[in-house]
Design an enzyme around this catalytic site. Sequence first.
Site, PDB file in Angstrom:
ATOM      1  N   TYR A 168      43.194  27.309  34.654  1.00  0.00           N
ATOM      2  CA  TYR A 168      43.545  28.885  35.196  1.00  0.00           C
ATOM      3  C   TYR A 168      43.970  28.541  36.751  1.00  0.00           C
ATOM      4  O   TYR A 168      45.153  29.340  36.878  1.00  0.00           O
ATOM      5  CB  TYR A 168      42.392  29.625  35.288  1.00  0.00           C
TER       6      TYR A 168
ATOM      7  N   SER B 269      46.882  34.946  41.049  1.00  0.00           N
ATOM      8  CA  SER B 269      45.503  34.855  41.597  1.00  0.00           C
ATOM      9  C   SER B 269      45.335  34.412  42.818  1.00  0.00           C
ATOM     10  O   SER B 269      46.193  33.239  43.025  1.00  0.00           O
ATOM     11  CB  SER B 269      44.574  34.366  40.488  1.00  0.00           C
TER      12      SER B 269
END
Length: 279
Positions: free
Chosen positions: A177, A163
């Site tokens: 995350y 990501s």
Amino acid sequence: MSSFDVSNLFNVSGKVVLVTGGSRGIGKMIATGFVKNGAKVYISSRSPKDCEVTAKELNALGPGQCVTIPADLQKVQEVERLAKELSSKEKVLHVLVNNAGAAWGSTIEEYPDDAWTKVLTLNLQRVFTLTQKCLPLLRAAAEAGGVTDEVYHDPARIINIGSVEGLGVPNHETYAYSASKAALHHLSRNLGGRLGWEGIHSNTIACGPFESKMMAHTLKTTGHLILAEIPARRIGTPEDVAGTALFLASRAGSYVNGATITLDGGHLARMPIAAHAKL
């Protein structure tokens, strides 16, 4: 320069692929791309029902095939079962796509301890665990691709779905995350450096905003603000991520190893780094 063949650069027909979290979202987009290009794709997720629905849909598309092996990858026993079942069905694994993941958002004051355990286990530790358990199949695929003077002509591939939040500091509070994805990017480089000598290449696709269940709420509530920060003026499409995965898995990407490909329309170039900024 001697002539070279460009007619087969992106061919993945006949390859065996495993996509975790393949029943929906980015995983489904990637699985669809491989099936539509003639690969045999195994998908896994926690929900047997979701897997079956997706497999039925993809098998109707062809010309490849989609097979389900549901598994809860939070549990190490399930990872072992998944690898064992795959080994009972296949002699090789050409492409392992580590896509399954979790996210958790909360303020820094209220961020729960078990959120770190859940997110880092699935997003990072289980990527290592599954890769470890699939090594015999990946090594067999590398050997099957042909070896001349210790050069592997068609390496096995590990594709990790990272990501942009692991590359830049996001302007919302998803501490576990973003940390897990940053660690995943480095793990992928580590795997590429260690396993590349054996004909197993490891790369990461660092995704920006895509339409998925994980992103649904964010896009609904603040999608206009996200678009304002993307030079391409759109969010990612299935073709974008499927095409990148096909590149990495084919002859076209066979010299790529240890790389992190940013797939975000330029979002990272505009991502604010002020931790206090909020959407």
